[in-house]
Design an enzyme around this catalytic site. Structure first.
Site, mmCIF file in Angstrom:
data_model
loop_
_atom_site.group_PDB
_atom_site.id
_atom_site.type_symbol
_atom_site.label_atom_id
_atom_site.label_comp_id
_atom_site.label_asym_id
_atom_site.label_seq_id
_atom_site.Cartn_x
_atom_site.Cartn_y
_atom_site.Cartn_z
ATOM 1 N N TYR A 134 48.157 46.113 50.401
ATOM 2 C CA TYR A 134 48.856 45.724 51.639
ATOM 3 C C TYR A 134 49.709 46.870 52.201
ATOM 4 O O TYR A 134 50.641 46.633 52.968
ATOM 5 C CB TYR A 134 49.776 44.529 51.382
ATOM 6 N N LYS A 200 42.769 45.622 37.543
ATOM 7 C CA LYS A 200 41.315 45.670 37.306
ATOM 8 C C LYS A 200 40.932 47.092 36.882
ATOM 9 O O LYS A 200 40.211 47.795 37.601
ATOM 10 C CB LYS A 200 40.564 45.310 38.596
ATOM 11 N N ASP A 233 41.639 38.806 36.760
ATOM 12 C CA ASP A 233 40.883 37.546 36.825
ATOM 13 C C ASP A 233 41.090 36.724 35.544
ATOM 14 O O ASP A 233 41.256 35.501 35.602
ATOM 15 C CB ASP A 233 39.386 37.809 37.084
ATOM 16 N N ASP A 257 50.187 38.638 44.924
ATOM 17 C CA ASP A 257 50.222 37.582 45.939
ATOM 18 C C ASP A 257 49.394 36.387 45.468
ATOM 19 O O ASP A 257 49.843 35.235 45.463
ATOM 20 C CB ASP A 257 49.646 38.171 47.239
ATOM 21 N N ASP A 261 50.680 32.508 43.800
ATOM 22 C CA ASP A 261 50.342 31.189 44.330
ATOM 23 C C ASP A 261 49.608 30.335 43.302
ATOM 24 O O ASP A 261 49.776 29.115 43.278
ATOM 25 C CB ASP A 261 49.524 31.311 45.626
#
Ligand code: ATP
Length: 362
Positions: A134, A200, A233, A257, A261
């Site tokens: 971002y 990752k 993941d 982010d 959530d």
């Protein structure tokens, strides 16, 4: 200590008004100063963060925010005072403005299990707030060296420069070290012994290796915290299936982010989730939920996310015992279930739920 209180839009003013009496009940040494932020400021003045609010923020030691409404640009223009239209004003979310101007580099999302007995998990997610995917390098005009780089990909070669967009993940020594230190300091302060860096590394090899190297430099300063890089993941799956073992989870902007959530979703829902945006000079805390216009004005919004945000701010400003007492009181109220709002299956109003917390403080 001076605290800027910015209730904002929708249910923001309701949850803040209900939650604020806990400050006095705890005896926190805070002088509350109120300011305006959000959609109505945009409509009236063309900026969701007016000058007076910036002054208030500059003069305060920390902030408490309720919620702000953000709408797409076309609606923002349509709702702007007619006198202000056509002046090239653009709506920039207050959250983005505060983060950028005050360099609030760390987003903190504590995730404790308030519904389970005994609690099944209690961890915190730390999201890097200023760089990563971002960082703002989301490029529509792909030419020159950038095109030379991406044309090696067969899909790009087939699409041509016009048919390609590129988003770059920026990762710097400065940004990486400070977010890792923030996460380690949090772990140390809260007595947490595990720190997972979610990334990752096998796919994003160069930046993944950089992250490992910076971690190897910072970690020796915190020997009591066991730190390791794990695949994001796999972390997401564990957050849902087996969150018990987490202490602190830290990740770059986009991954953080998403993981935040996931954490909010599995730990009791939006009404309970607090968050903090932390910088070197200033920080503010706010509930994770938005302005929820669908339930605004009905007196049914859950104030516990705001109350837990007050706990976060108190802890951040050095009032650890008060923060712990407040969290215990919230836990008591949720466990009893008599005075919780409809989102938690009860029939209490916003004010009743907040008063129950104060009563539970003893
Ligand atoms: P915004 O556009 O400001 O983000 P939103 O309605 O799209 O608002 P949220 O405010 O995050 O997004 O809320 C999503 C839904 O969750 C709301 O419609 C509301 O029903 C519920 N909700 C959010 N916050 C609370 C709360 N504090 N108490 C009860 N329900 C809530």
């Amino acid at each position: 200590m001076k605290i800027a209180v910015l209730p904002g839009d929708g249910i923001g003013p309701e949850v803040v008004e209900a939650a604020l009496p806990v400050v006095e009940a705890l005896g926190l040494p805070w002088e509350l100063r109120f300011g305006e932020i959000g959609w109505s400021c945009w409509r009236r003045g063309g900026d969701p963060v007016p000058e007076a609010t910036w002054r208030l923020v500059e003069e305060s030691d920390g902030g408490l925010l309720g919620a702000v409404t953000s709408k797409p640009e076309r609606e923002a223009q349509a709702e702007l005072d007619p006198e202000l239209r056509g002046r090239g004003l653009a709506y920039v979310s207050p959250v983005v403005q505060l983060r950028q101007r005050l360099d609030l580099y760390a987003n903190l999302r504590p995730a404790a299990d308030f519904l389970g007995s005994p609690p099944r998990f209690d961890y915190a997610i730390v999201r890097e707030n200023t760089e990563g995917l971002y960082a703002g390098f989301d490029v529509a005009d792909v030419h020159g060296e950038l095109w030379e780089l991406v044309r090696r990909h067969p899909n790009a070669a087939r699409s041509g420069p016009e048919g390609v967009r590129v988003a770059l993940r920026l990762q710097t020594d400065v940004g990486t070290d400070r977010i890792l230190r923030f996460a380690f300091e949090l772990a140390r302060r809260e007595g947490r012994t595990s720190l997972v860096v979610a990334d990752k590394p096998n796919i994003l090899r160069a930046s993944g290796q950089h992250l490992r190297e910076r971690l190897a430099l910072v970690a020796p300063d915190y020997p009591e915290v066991a730190a390791e890089v794990q695949n994001a993941d796999a972390v997401a799956m564990r957050l849902v299936a087996d969150p018990g073992g987490f202490g602190v989870v830290v990740a770059e902007n986009l991954l953080g982010d998403v993981l935040s959530d996931v954490a909010a979703g599995v730990s009791g829902g939006l009404g309970l989730a607090p968050s903090g945006n932390v910088g070197e000079r200033w920080s503010y805390f706010e509930p994770v939920h938005g302005s929820a216009p669908d339930i605004a004005g009905q007196g049914v919004a859950n104030p516990l996310g705001t109350i837990l945000s007050i706990a976060g701010l108190a802890e951040h400003l050095g009032s650890r015992d008060e923060a712990d007492a407040l969290r215990r009181a919230v836990r008591t109220v949720v466990a009893r279930g008599e005075h919780v709002t409809p989102d938690l299956g009860g029939g209490a109003t916003t004010g009743q739920a907040a008063r129950a917390v104060i009563a539970a403080l003893g």
